[in-house]
Design an enzyme around this catalytic site. Structure first.
Site, PDB file in Angstrom:
ATOM      1  CG  ASP A 181      -8.417   8.999  25.714  1.00 34.37           C
ATOM      2  OD1 ASP A 181      -8.658  10.090  26.261  1.00 34.37           O
ATOM      3  OD2 ASP A 181      -7.263   8.616  25.430  1.00 34.37           O
ATOM      4  CG  ASP A 182     -10.678   5.503  22.542  1.00 31.03           C
ATOM      5  OD1 ASP A 182      -9.909   6.381  22.104  1.00 31.03           O
ATOM      6  OD2 ASP A 182     -10.298   4.390  22.944  1.00 31.03           O
ATOM      7  CG  HIS A 215      -8.266  10.338  21.284  1.00 27.62           C
ATOM      8  ND1 HIS A 215      -6.908  10.396  21.581  1.00 27.62           N
ATOM      9  CD2 HIS A 215      -8.617   9.021  21.476  1.00 27.62           C
ATOM     10  CE1 HIS A 215      -6.475   9.215  21.939  1.00 27.62           C
ATOM     11  NE2 HIS A 215      -7.480   8.333  21.874  1.00 27.62           N
ATOM     12  CG  HIS A 226      -7.961   5.569  18.082  1.00 30.87           C
ATOM     13  ND1 HIS A 226      -6.977   4.625  18.358  1.00 30.87           N
ATOM     14  CD2 HIS A 226      -8.222   6.176  19.255  1.00 30.87           C
ATOM     15  CE1 HIS A 226      -6.665   4.674  19.636  1.00 30.87           C
ATOM     16  NE2 HIS A 226      -7.415   5.611  20.228  1.00 30.87           N
ATOM     17  CG  HIS A 286     -10.607   4.190  27.306  1.00 39.60           C
ATOM     18  ND1 HIS A 286      -9.620   3.907  28.239  1.00 39.60           N
ATOM     19  CD2 HIS A 286      -9.957   4.494  26.146  1.00 39.60           C
ATOM     20  CE1 HIS A 286      -8.429   4.049  27.672  1.00 39.60           C
ATOM     21  NE2 HIS A 286      -8.596   4.390  26.401  1.00 39.60           N
TER      22      HIS A 286
END
Length: 609
Positions: free
Chosen positions: A38-39, A88, A92, A180
């Protein structure tokens, strides 16, 4: 009750996917796990990609759009190395605190950035930031929502060993693991965990591939945290196979892949995505060239490795075959610079066959095969020709065909001619005008001016080859026509019509035909024979002039072909000497059908007329 319904729905979905992805490669017992990051992308993603490539592992990246815009080349690399791109959000936020339009904007903005790597038309799974969702969010995102069953909390404990241990200790078959790639320790811990789990027999796959391999259909607006074993594993997507052949002097490329996949290819480079050319069938290229190809159920996350094949040789055309009246074989080079090779026993010619260096004397009854090739060329297709037992030269009639001896004799006797360029066109449909012309030529008679003037048919085009023949046949009572003014010279001839026309011709020639034999009853499709045609089918069958096929069918409505006409003319020449003469009293002529028949499509070639 809801649980039972859900189980039934899941079973239907599994069965549906099993039909879509046939288990040609199905396996059982494999432990699958999906790593997700993620991210990102971020400053450590490049190092992660290096480690994944070294280990042959593919993962899924749930990326933030604002980061995608900062690292577009990394995103392209992810895609090209087989990883799945996923959404995603753009920056955020917690989706549950956004309006519907704001959620859609977060999704669409990021999708547009991902399209620059994966190509327009790609589809992306979604992971809501923080895993925060509700029924409204699920209905708005317009994609499957993917969460996790293993969370090592790598963002909290920035320690590579801790990350590795938590991943390894919690991994299970069908797990989706959350990591991540914006943390250096997460990258190191993930790679260390991969090494351990590979040794334990786990296979790392993208999220999309794991669900497809286990026959589970992903649905928009549904949340998924794992993909437990379902008892099947349809396996990874096999690499496509690129092959070539020399066709009509050009290099033809064929690409094959496992059933159910789509094939994408390029002649420019190996950077393939959703917008690349879609393979729909063989295509031609100019050598030298390289072809890249990939097979996919979904280009974003469920595809094969990209394969390539380079073709350095040029295509060439087979030689032209000619045999003189004296029986001298002559091969003519079509593509300059090629070498020519041949066989005289009917076997396919290759570059290992006899090399042609000049004209070759051959005997009647020889089948010739020839090809072209050489160091700079792919071997061409094989050209075939026949120097027949009766001294005819054919480019499209061969000795292993049932009609060969009849065509050979019909041409030798002058009953029929070729269609040009030494071709006979044996399977070409026969028209009514052509059949009557053949009988006219066979009879050796000529039409009188009175017969021409008395011909009533208004659909005979002036100066066409069939005019004299049709007028002669009408005058002799061999044909009548569909009505008083319509003959239909360009209509295809059906087998039932052929029986009538040959029967009337033999009657005109004064021959007595067998009647009422009941021989039509032997055919399995006798019920399909029209009533008006039964006497003719029976008499022609009893004479042995027109027979059924190997399966015992007569196929009365099937279109007659030139090879059948040649066969009947040869049989006719033998039959006339054996049939008794008919009484002198005239025999009434049955009328033909009153309506023209539409030309029928060419039937599969029969073994015998």
């Amino acid at each position: 009750m809801k649980r039972i319904f859900s189980l039934l729905l899941a079973l239907v979905m599994v069965l549906g996917l099993a039909a879509l992805f046939p288990p040609a490669q199905a396996k059982t017992g494999g432990k699958l796990v999906a790593l997700t990051f993620d991210d990102g992308p971020g400053p450590y993603t490049s190092r992660l990609l290096d480690g994944l490539k070294e280990r042959g592992v593919e993962v899924t990246f749930f990326m933030v759009g604002s980061s995608v815009s900062r690292y577009p080349e990394l995103v392209k690399r992810m895609y090209q190395e087989g990883h799945q791109l996923a959404n995603h959000s753009y920056d955020h936020p917690d989706f549950t605190g956004l309006s519907d339009s704001e959620i859609r904007s977060q999704i669409s903005r990021t999708n547009a950035l991902l399209d620059k790597a994966a190509g327009a038309g790609s589809t992306y799974m979604v992971r809501a930031p923080y895993g925060s969702t509700n029924s409204r969010v699920r209905s708005v995102v317009g994609a499957p929502l993917t969460y996790w069953s293993v969370d090592p909390q790598d963002w909290k404990d920035r320690n590579a060993t801790t990350v590795k241990n938590r991943v390894v200790s919690n991994a299970h078959d069908g797990a989706i693991i959350l990591l991540h790639d914006i943390h250096s320790t997460s990258v190191d811990g993930a790679l260390a965990a991969i090494d351990v789990l590979l040794d334990e027999g786990y296979e790392f796959v993208t999220v999309r591939e794991m669900f497809r391999r286990r026959g589970v259909a992903l649905e928009n607006g549904v949340s998924y945290t794992r993909c437990s074993p379902t008892g099947v594993d349809y396996g990874p997507v096999a690499e496509p196979v690129i092959s070539s052949a020399s066709v009509n002097g050009k290099l033809q490329i064929t690409i094959t892949a496992q059933e159910g996949t789509s094939i994408y290819y390029s002649l420019e480079n190996g950077t393939l995505n959703q917008e690349s050319k879609r393979y729909t069938g063989p295509f031609t290229v100019e050598a030298p060239c390289t072809v890249w190809a990939v097979a996919a159920y979904n280009m974003n996350g469920d595809r094969s490795k990209t394969v390539s094949k380079t073709f350095s040789k040029m295509a060439c055309e087979p030689p032209a075959i000619q045999v003189t009246e004296e029986g001298i074989l002559n091969l003519t080079r079509v593509t300059p610079g090629t070498d020519l090779f041949y066989t005289l026993d009917g076997t396919a010619a290759t570059e290992n066959s006899t090399r042609y260096t000049g004209m070759v004397p051959i005997e009647p009854g020889t089948e010739i095969c020839a090809c072209a090739g050489g160091a700079s060329f792919f071997t061409s297709a094989t050209a075939r020709a026949t120097y027949s037992h009766l001294g005819n030269f054919f480019r499209d009639v061969y000795m292993d065909q049932w009609y060969y001896p009849y065509v050979d004799q019909a041409v030798h006797e002058g009953y029929m001619l070729g269609t040009g360029f030494y071709e006979f066109a044996p399977t070409k449909p026969l028209t009514r005008g052509q059949l009557i012309t053949l009988l006219y030529r066979y009879s050796g008679e000529t039409v009188t001016q009175e017969e021409l003037d008395a011909c009533p048919f208004q659909d005979l085009e002036k100066d066409r080859f069939y005019v004299e023949a049709v007028c002669w046949a009408y005058a002799k009572g061999i044909v009548i026509g569909y009505d008083e003014t319509t003959f239909g010279p360009d209509n295809s001839v059906k087998r039932q019509e052929m029986c009538k026309i040959f029967g009337e011709f033999l009657s005109y020639r004064g021959k007595l035909l067998p009647e009422g034999t009941g021989s039509a009853e032997q055919y399995t499709d006798a019920a399909q024979i029209p009533q008006w045609a039964i006497p003719y089918v029976e008499s022609m069958t009893a004479c042995g002039l027109i027979l059924g096929d190997k399966e015992g069918t007569f196929r009365p409505g099937a279109t007659a072909i030139r090879a059948q006409a040649a066969t009947l003319l040869v049989r006719l020449s033998e039959l006339e000497d054996t049939l008794p003469d008919a009484p002198t009293e005239p025999v009434p002529v049955e009328p033909e059908p009153t309506q023209p028949e539409e030309p029928a499509p060419v039937e599969p070639e029969p073994s015998e007329p």
